[in-house]
Design an enzyme around this catalytic site. Structure first.
Site, PDB file in Angstrom:
ATOM      1  N   LYS A  40      43.836  58.434  20.487  1.00 45.25           N
ATOM      2  CA  LYS A  40      43.616  59.058  21.741  1.00 45.25           C
ATOM      3  C   LYS A  40      42.567  58.899  22.863  1.00 45.25           C
ATOM      4  O   LYS A  40      42.650  58.801  23.605  1.00 45.25           O
ATOM      5  CB  LYS A  40      43.684  60.680  21.902  1.00 45.25           C
ATOM      6  CG  LYS A  40      45.320  61.001  21.369  1.00 45.25           C
ATOM      7  CD  LYS A  40      45.821  62.420  21.412  1.00 45.25           C
ATOM      8  CE  LYS A  40      45.553  63.613  20.031  1.00 45.25           C
ATOM      9  NZ  LYS A  40      45.621  64.444  21.308  1.00 45.25           N
ATOM     10  N   GLY A  41      41.467  58.986  21.933  1.00 46.33           N
ATOM     11  CA  GLY A  41      40.337  59.180  22.778  1.00 46.33           C
ATOM     12  C   GLY A  41      39.920  58.378  23.701  1.00 46.33           C
ATOM     13  O   GLY A  41      38.960  58.744  25.004  1.00 46.33           O
ATOM     14  N   ASP A  97      37.197  54.022  21.989  1.00 42.05           N
ATOM     15  CA  ASP A  97      35.584  54.442  23.054  1.00 42.05           C
ATOM     16  C   ASP A  97      34.654  54.887  22.294  1.00 42.05           C
ATOM     17  O   ASP A  97      33.548  54.450  23.025  1.00 42.05           O
ATOM     18  CB  ASP A  97      36.746  56.363  22.669  1.00 42.05           C
ATOM     19  CG  ASP A  97      37.165  57.445  21.556  1.00 42.05           C
ATOM     20  OD1 ASP A  97      36.610  55.975  20.219  1.00 42.05           O
ATOM     21  OD2 ASP A  97      37.472  58.231  21.734  1.00 42.05           O
ATOM     22  N   ASP A 100      31.337  53.790  15.401  1.00 45.60           N
ATOM     23  CA  ASP A 100      30.305  54.323  14.405  1.00 45.60           C
ATOM     24  C   ASP A 100      30.321  53.317  13.537  1.00 45.60           C
ATOM     25  O   ASP A 100      29.662  52.956  12.999  1.00 45.60           O
ATOM     26  CB  ASP A 100      30.724  55.624  14.494  1.00 45.60           C
ATOM     27  CG  ASP A 100      29.950  56.830  12.880  1.00 45.60           C
ATOM     28  OD1 ASP A 100      28.724  56.580  13.188  1.00 45.60           O
ATOM     29  OD2 ASP A 100      30.746  57.936  13.402  1.00 45.60           O
ATOM     30  N   LYS A 128      27.990  53.106  18.383  1.00 42.60           N
ATOM     31  CA  LYS A 128      26.833  53.725  17.842  1.00 42.60           C
ATOM     32  C   LYS A 128      26.245  53.310  16.106  1.00 42.60           C
ATOM     33  O   LYS A 128      26.843  53.102  15.664  1.00 42.60           O
ATOM     34  CB  LYS A 128      27.410  55.323  17.412  1.00 42.60           C
ATOM     35  CG  LYS A 128      26.151  56.493  17.286  1.00 42.60           C
ATOM     36  CD  LYS A 128      27.395  57.754  16.646  1.00 42.60           C
ATOM     37  CE  LYS A 128      28.304  58.181  16.344  1.00 42.60           C
ATOM     38  NZ  LYS A 128      28.672  59.803  16.074  1.00 42.60           N
ATOM     39  N   PHE A 149      26.689  63.502  17.466  1.00 42.61           N
ATOM     40  CA  PHE A 149      27.631  63.814  17.645  1.00 42.61           C
ATOM     41  C   PHE A 149      28.476  63.703  19.398  1.00 42.61           C
ATOM     42  O   PHE A 149      27.781  64.546  19.831  1.00 42.61           O
ATOM     43  CB  PHE A 149      28.197  64.505  17.363  1.00 42.61           C
ATOM     44  CG  PHE A 149      30.015  64.770  16.703  1.00 42.61           C
ATOM     45  CD1 PHE A 149      30.699  63.384  16.181  1.00 42.61           C
ATOM     46  CD2 PHE A 149      30.532  65.661  17.491  1.00 42.61           C
ATOM     47  CE1 PHE A 149      32.038  63.775  16.312  1.00 42.61           C
ATOM     48  CE2 PHE A 149      32.748  65.044  18.054  1.00 42.61           C
ATOM     49  CZ  PHE A 149      32.718  64.459  17.162  1.00 42.61           C
TER      50      PHE A 149
HETATM   51  P1  5GP Z   1      34.109  54.833  12.766  1.00 45.79           P
HETATM   52  O1  5GP Z   1      35.642  54.138  12.018  1.00 45.79           O
HETATM   53  O2  5GP Z   1      33.810  53.841  13.149  1.00 45.79           O
HETATM   54  O3  5GP Z   1      33.537  55.121  11.719  1.00 45.79           O
HETATM   55  O4  5GP Z   1      34.682  55.586  14.219  1.00 45.79           O
HETATM   56  C1  5GP Z   1      35.967  55.563  14.329  1.00 45.79           C
HETATM   57  C2  5GP Z   1      36.602  56.689  15.437  1.00 45.79           C
HETATM   58  O5  5GP Z   1      35.650  57.916  14.817  1.00 45.79           O
HETATM   59  C3  5GP Z   1      36.327  56.706  16.934  1.00 45.79           C
HETATM   60  O6  5GP Z   1      36.984  56.017  17.580  1.00 45.79           O
HETATM   61  C4  5GP Z   1      35.760  58.421  17.106  1.00 45.79           C
HETATM   62  O7  5GP Z   1      37.633  58.387  17.410  1.00 45.79           O
HETATM   63  C5  5GP Z   1      35.295  58.899  15.413  1.00 45.79           C
HETATM   64  N1  5GP Z   1      34.012  59.281  15.965  1.00 45.79           N
HETATM   65  C6  5GP Z   1      33.214  58.615  15.984  1.00 45.79           C
HETATM   66  N2  5GP Z   1      31.587  58.952  16.452  1.00 45.79           N
HETATM   67  C7  5GP Z   1      31.843  59.914  17.472  1.00 45.79           C
HETATM   68  C8  5GP Z   1      30.770  60.479  18.216  1.00 45.79           C
HETATM   69  O8  5GP Z   1      29.978  60.851  18.304  1.00 45.79           O
HETATM   70  N3  5GP Z   1      32.359  62.191  18.825  1.00 45.79           N
HETATM   71  C9  5GP Z   1      33.886  61.827  19.000  1.00 45.79           C
HETATM   72  N4  5GP Z   1      34.475  62.398  19.205  1.00 45.79           N
HETATM   73  N5  5GP Z   1      34.923  61.096  18.008  1.00 45.79           N
HETATM   74  C10 5GP Z   1      33.334  60.083  17.167  1.00 45.79           C
END
Ligand code: 5GP
Length: 172
Positions: A40-41, A97, A100, A128, A149
């Site tokens: 949703k972000g 959005d 990570d 990130k 975060f």
């Molecule tokens: P990944 O699969 O790249 O680790 O993470 C993707 C998802 O993790 C993002 O779409 C988001 O929903 C969540 N996420 C990762 N880092 C953050 C952060 O710093 N803040 C928030 N609110 N969500 C994050």
């Protein structure tokens, strides 16, 4: 009480989105571009982005659920809402959005490839770096951060803070 430390103001965000929209408009002029937002972000970033583009685009959404803690995904990802437009032979830009570990985007790229689009690229609002595990190319990113975060501008913590117009570092 959790503490919110300012990272990006609304003015910072506006100029970043304008710049990235200009690059995307230039790169995809005269292409059949479909933006796929990851719910949703992304709802705030995507709605700002499309209004700064000066090319026609189609828009759809996809949603995944990843198991994990409140602040970190485990990498075990499930599709909970599929796309509804036909992307075969089209240029696709996944809009997310924040990236990570990269595991969500890796899953989505592999999944969307099964529909045989012409191209797939990735646009994120925030890149990130610290916990990256998947080797994925981020074609467009507005802002890089090392770690932390983040909340606001669509990003939540347990569904709170999405409404904030800036980006903040949440210290729990
Ligand atoms: P990944 O699969 O790249 O680790 O993470 C993707 C998802 O993790 C993002 O779409 C988001 O929903 C969540 N996420 C990762 N880092 C953050 C952060 O710093 N803040 C928030 N609110 N969500 C994050």
């Amino acid at each position: 009480m959790p503490e919110l430390l300012p990272v990006l103001s609304k003015n910072d965000i506006d100029s970043m989105v304008t710049q990235i929209a200009h690059r995307i408009s230039t790169d995809y002029r005269n292409h059949d571009l479909i933006l796929i937002g990851v719910l949703k972000g992304v709802f705030v970033f995507l709605s700002d982005l499309v209004r700064c583009l000066d090319i026609p685009v189609q828009i759809d959404f996809i949603r995944v659920f990843s198991y994990g803690s409140d602040v970190a995904s485990s990498g075990e990802i499930h599709l909970t809402k599929d796309i509804e437009v036909d992307i075969k032979d089209k240029d696709v830009l996944i809009v997310e959005d924040i990236v990570d570990t990269g595991l969500t985007l890796k899953y989505l790229i592999d999944y969307l490839r099964t529909y045989h689009p012409k191209t797939i690229k990735v646009c994120v609002f925030i890149d990130k770096h610290e916990r990256r595990e998947a080797d994925i190319a981020i074609d467009y990113s507005c802002h890089d951060v090392a770690k932390g975060f983040l909340v606001g501008y669509g990003l939540d913590y347990n569904e709170d803070y999405r409404y904030l117009s800036g980006i903040y570092h949440l210290k729990l």
